[in-house]
Design a protein around this motif. Structure first.
Motif, PDB file in Angstrom:
ATOM      1  N   LEU A  70       0.752  -0.972   0.004  1.00 20.87           N
ATOM      2  CA  LEU A  70      -0.123   0.081   0.005  1.00 20.87           C
ATOM      3  C   LEU A  70       0.865   1.227  -0.049  1.00 20.87           C
ATOM      4  O   LEU A  70       0.263   2.414  -0.133  1.00 20.87           O
ATOM      5  CB  LEU A  70      -0.795  -0.152   1.124  1.00 20.87           C
ATOM      6  CG  LEU A  70      -1.866  -1.180   1.216  1.00 20.87           C
ATOM      7  CD1 LEU A  70      -2.523  -1.105   2.492  1.00 20.87           C
ATOM      8  CD2 LEU A  70      -2.877  -1.014  -0.040  1.00 20.87           C
ATOM      9  N   ASP A  71       2.175   1.054   0.099  1.00 23.74           N
ATOM     10  CA  ASP A  71       2.898   2.318   0.020  1.00 23.74           C
ATOM     11  C   ASP A  71       3.382   2.522  -1.464  1.00 23.74           C
ATOM     12  O   ASP A  71       4.344   2.273  -1.903  1.00 23.74           O
ATOM     13  CB  ASP A  71       4.351   2.183   0.761  1.00 23.74           C
ATOM     14  CG  ASP A  71       5.093   3.513   0.689  1.00 23.74           C
ATOM     15  OD1 ASP A  71       4.654   4.442   0.600  1.00 23.74           O
ATOM     16  OD2 ASP A  71       6.349   3.079   1.260  1.00 23.74           O
TER      17      ASP A  71
ATOM     18  N   ARG B  52       1.480   9.362   3.708  1.00 27.06           N
ATOM     19  CA  ARG B  52       1.957   8.571   2.600  1.00 27.06           C
ATOM     20  C   ARG B  52       1.241   7.271   2.507  1.00 27.06           C
ATOM     21  O   ARG B  52       1.157   6.716   3.387  1.00 27.06           O
ATOM     22  CB  ARG B  52       3.451   8.732   2.432  1.00 27.06           C
ATOM     23  CG  ARG B  52       3.943   8.232   0.923  1.00 27.06           C
ATOM     24  CD  ARG B  52       5.735   8.008   0.949  1.00 27.06           C
ATOM     25  NE  ARG B  52       6.092   7.007   1.673  1.00 27.06           N
ATOM     26  CZ  ARG B  52       7.419   6.672   1.967  1.00 27.06           C
ATOM     27  NH1 ARG B  52       8.017   7.795   2.288  1.00 27.06           N
ATOM     28  NH2 ARG B  52       7.565   5.670   2.378  1.00 27.06           N
ATOM     29  N   GLY B  53       0.835   6.865   1.117  1.00 26.51           N
ATOM     30  CA  GLY B  53       0.264   5.600   1.074  1.00 26.51           C
ATOM     31  C   GLY B  53      -0.220   5.463  -0.004  1.00 26.51           C
ATOM     32  O   GLY B  53       0.486   5.449  -1.265  1.00 26.51           O
TER      33      GLY B  53
ATOM     34  N   LEU C 139      -9.349  10.388  -0.169  1.00 26.08           N
ATOM     35  CA  LEU C 139      -9.309   9.455   1.198  1.00 26.08           C
ATOM     36  C   LEU C 139      -7.729   8.881   0.852  1.00 26.08           C
ATOM     37  O   LEU C 139      -7.445   8.515  -0.356  1.00 26.08           O
ATOM     38  CB  LEU C 139     -10.319   8.565   1.354  1.00 26.08           C
ATOM     39  CG  LEU C 139     -11.657   9.095   1.700  1.00 26.08           C
ATOM     40  CD1 LEU C 139     -12.710   8.080   1.812  1.00 26.08           C
ATOM     41  CD2 LEU C 139     -11.767  10.023   2.897  1.00 26.08           C
ATOM     42  N   LEU C 140      -7.238   8.623   1.808  1.00 27.35           N
ATOM     43  CA  LEU C 140      -5.637   7.887   1.728  1.00 27.35           C
ATOM     44  C   LEU C 140      -5.673   6.774   2.558  1.00 27.35           C
ATOM     45  O   LEU C 140      -6.013   6.866   4.103  1.00 27.35           O
ATOM     46  CB  LEU C 140      -4.652   8.914   2.003  1.00 27.35           C
ATOM     47  CG  LEU C 140      -3.380   8.419   1.633  1.00 27.35           C
ATOM     48  CD1 LEU C 140      -2.742   8.454   0.199  1.00 27.35           C
ATOM     49  CD2 LEU C 140      -2.113   9.279   2.509  1.00 27.35           C
ATOM     50  N   LEU C 141      -5.159   5.582   2.421  1.00 23.74           N
ATOM     51  CA  LEU C 141      -4.785   4.556   3.232  1.00 23.74           C
ATOM     52  C   LEU C 141      -3.293   4.868   3.355  1.00 23.74           C
ATOM     53  O   LEU C 141      -2.363   4.626   2.363  1.00 23.74           O
ATOM     54  CB  LEU C 141      -5.156   3.170   2.568  1.00 23.74           C
ATOM     55  CG  LEU C 141      -6.459   2.819   2.504  1.00 23.74           C
ATOM     56  CD1 LEU C 141      -6.553   1.393   1.870  1.00 23.74           C
ATOM     57  CD2 LEU C 141      -7.250   2.802   3.988  1.00 23.74           C
TER      58      LEU C 141
ATOM     59  N   VAL D  16      -6.825   8.228   6.354  1.00 18.90           N
ATOM     60  CA  VAL D  16      -6.676   9.707   6.521  1.00 18.90           C
ATOM     61  C   VAL D  16      -7.789  10.137   5.647  1.00 18.90           C
ATOM     62  O   VAL D  16      -7.923   9.968   4.496  1.00 18.90           O
ATOM     63  CB  VAL D  16      -5.492  10.198   5.607  1.00 18.90           C
ATOM     64  CG1 VAL D  16      -5.265  11.674   5.598  1.00 18.90           C
ATOM     65  CG2 VAL D  16      -4.314   9.464   6.619  1.00 18.90           C
ATOM     66  N   ALA D  17      -8.816  11.034   6.465  1.00 17.65           N
ATOM     67  CA  ALA D  17      -9.614  11.543   5.809  1.00 17.65           C
ATOM     68  C   ALA D  17      -9.985  13.047   5.988  1.00 17.65           C
ATOM     69  O   ALA D  17     -10.627  13.629   7.082  1.00 17.65           O
ATOM     70  CB  ALA D  17     -11.157  10.854   6.620  1.00 17.65           C
TER      71      ALA D  17
END
Length: 344
Positions: free
Chosen positions: A228-229, A251-252, A290-292, A312-313
């Motif tokens: 996921l990175d 970061r992701g 949105l980020l994982l 991350v929202a």
């Protein structure tokens, strides 16, 4: 006019004013937990602060009411609830002001946490006190004079709030640099200095959830956290309902990149579920923002901050930022078909 009529009416208006202000503070306090975008958050915080400080404007009148009722009802009514309500209301206002000025923590307990607990207790006692008083609505409660008095009280409360806020900025107090939500800055750019908190029903898991299940379009994929990175970065503010915020570079991988496909439902939602069972549902249309995240400020996430993967929202309060993500699933249900705050 009977000599006792004016005091009784004045006392009733004072009580109604107090009830209205307490209702506004309670409603805006609850609303503040859910509002994270700047303008709505500022409006809610201003209404909450003004209503809370407005209670102080009615103290002189309420003290007269209390003295008169004390002599009239002495020996006929237990004053314990009334005195407990007064004490909790005072504690709620005091801790709210202290948090606004400095946002301090005593013995690991934030002043805001005491403020919230005292506010909940105040709300319960308001109900008990109102039931015990047995007052019923009257036509005069919505007269022009009553409405003008209510407008004057609202204007005075807003002026008092504006004066306090202006004073904080002029003196350079920490409270003058609060975010629109009322949160104080803690650890921006330095994840090690950022507080480790989670929703009160959640705990740091023993299982790190290194494998993530992605369910979309009738298919399930298993992804390792290392997959996921993918270099997607996002600078966003984590604004915790505990009264602090931190701006970090995360970061992701963007969620829309993981969910891209022809079989996604129109107007659907995405469930993000933690190893602990904690979950939030968000609009599928927001997936592009949105980020994982696997990293924060260039460093791998720590366990306390959601390692190996957290959501991350941006624009949402911290309880939407699900930690220790174990499952992401696209669903047909609307995102609002869930409790407004987590219950699990």
């Amino acid at each position: 006019m009977p000599t006792g009529a004016l005091p009784r009416r004045a006392g009733r208006r004072t009580n109604l004013g107090l009830l209205a202000l307490l209702t506004v503070t309670g409603a805006t306090g609850l609303l503040a937990f859910g509002v994270g975008t700047p303008l709505p958050a500022r409006v809610v915080a201003a209404a909450h602060g003004a209503a809370g400080l407005g209670l102080l404007l009615l103290v002189p009148w309420k003290s007269v009411v209390v003295r008169r009722s004390w002599h009239r009802t002495r020996g006929r009514r237990d004053p314990a609830v009334a005195w407990a309500l007064a004490a909790l209301t005072g504690l709620t206002v005091l801790t709210g002001v202290v948090h606004s000025v400095a946002g301090t923590t005593v013995g690991g307990v934030g002043v805001l946490q005491v403020h919230v607990a005292a506010g909940i207790g105040t709300g319960l006692l308001v109900v008990l006190h109102a039931v015990g008083s047995r007052q019923r609505p009257r036509r005069g409660d919505v007269s022009r004079r009553a409405l003008l008095q209510a407008g004057g009280l609202a204007a005075g409360a807003l002026a008092l709030w504006a004066g306090v806020e202006g004073g904080l900025r002029l003196t350079g107090a920490p409270g003058g640099r609060r975010r629109a939500t009322g949160s104080h800055e803690r650890g921006s750019g330095d994840p090690a200095a950022m507080p480790v908190t989670q929703w009160f029903t959640d705990t740091v898991p023993d299982d790190d959830g290194s494998a993530l299940a992605l369910v979309a379009g009738g298919r399930t994929a298993r992804l390792h956290a290392g997959d996921l990175d993918r270099g997607d970065t996002l600078t966003a503010v984590l604004d915790c309902t505990g009264g602090w915020y931190a701006e970090q570079e995360w970061r992701g991988v963007r969620l829309d990149r993981l969910l891209a496909g022809p079989d996604l439902p129109d107007g659907g939602s995405v469930d993000v579920v933690s190893v602990t069972g904690y979950r939030r549902r968000l609009p599928l249309a927001d997936a592009g923002s949105l980020l994982l995240a696997t990293h924060c400020a260039g460093r791998p996430l720590s366990a306390g901050h959601g390692a190996p993967v957290r959501l991350v929202a941006p624009g949402r309060r911290g309880y939407w930022w699900v930690k220790w993500v174990a499952r992401v699933e696209v669903v047909d249900a609307p995102w609002w078909a869930q409790p407004p705050v987590p219950l699990q």
